[in-house]
Scaffold this active site. Sequence first.
Site, mmCIF file in Angstrom:
data_model
loop_
_atom_site.group_PDB
_atom_site.id
_atom_site.type_symbol
_atom_site.label_atom_id
_atom_site.label_comp_id
_atom_site.label_asym_id
_atom_site.label_seq_id
_atom_site.Cartn_x
_atom_site.Cartn_y
_atom_site.Cartn_z
ATOM 1 N N ASP A 68 0.839 -1.198 0.000
ATOM 2 C CA ASP A 68 0.000 0.000 0.000
ATOM 3 C C ASP A 68 0.874 1.248 0.000
ATOM 4 O OD1 ASP A 68 -2.528 -1.022 0.018
ATOM 5 O OD2 ASP A 68 -3.092 -0.187 1.952
ATOM 6 N N TYR A 70 1.923 4.835 1.620
ATOM 7 C CA TYR A 70 1.839 5.363 2.978
ATOM 8 C C TYR A 70 0.568 6.203 3.102
ATOM 9 C CZ TYR A 70 6.822 4.136 3.323
ATOM 10 O OH TYR A 70 8.022 3.480 3.336
ATOM 11 N N PHE A 81 7.897 2.182 -0.703
ATOM 12 C CA PHE A 81 8.875 2.395 0.367
ATOM 13 C C PHE A 81 9.431 3.819 0.410
ATOM 14 C CE2 PHE A 81 9.078 -2.249 -0.157
ATOM 15 C CZ PHE A 81 8.892 -2.662 1.151
ATOM 16 N N HIS A 190 10.170 -9.164 5.204
ATOM 17 C CA HIS A 190 9.852 -7.752 5.025
ATOM 18 C C HIS A 190 10.771 -6.913 5.906
ATOM 19 C CE1 HIS A 190 7.486 -4.032 4.944
ATOM 20 N NE2 HIS A 190 6.887 -4.531 3.870
#
Length: 230
Positions: A68, A70, A81, A190
């Site tokens: 997703d 932010y 990211f 992750h």
Amino acid sequence: MTKSDVDIHKSWKTVLEEQFKADYFSDLKTFLVNEKKKYLVYPKGTQIFAALNRTPFDKIKVVIIGQDPYHGPGQANGLCFSVSPGIRKPPSLVNVFKELRDDLSIPIPKDGNLEPWADQGVLLLNATLTVRAGMPGSHQKKGWEKFTDGIIKAISDNKKGVVFLLWGNFAQTKAELIDNDKHFILKTAHPSPLARGAFFGCRHFSKSNKILEHQGILPIDWRIEKEKSL
């Protein structure tokens, strides 16, 4: 979503033509138009397709898959990211930079804007390209996943020798879309702190460059901040 929002780089237009014509994409546009009438949506319209616009299809060397955007003010800039200059780096991105430091001795940068990676052929693709402010996951299962799965499949089918970095369980589900006889898949945990440090030591940055160099492809300069010449 306005007309300008789908004005993507020409290299992607032919590749994704069928996606744009599909019924689900029309439904997705309608959903976003209605959503924006009632709520604040991130990223801003001109950045929704930033990953595609900054990394043309013919330039792709590496693909990093996020989930997703932010959902906090000013954070999302259309690249997974990544955050815009001046925005505090989220914990997952901090860990990415720590691994980069340990892997390639690259100092942790002041800002978390990953545009320098995207400009070199690192496709920073979120599975969902928009989100309602303050509500993570709010735009999942509205059609974005079909669109971005189509992007991954198009890369797999039409290119060769791309390095896919699959960080975490969600990203690793996308491996089924990738022909591993033609491409390279690197998997690890992750970078989220919730993974309790399992991301550290993966050395995906140096491994990616070795794979690229073995194919005669210019490696990625993973530095975000370049040294100033004297």
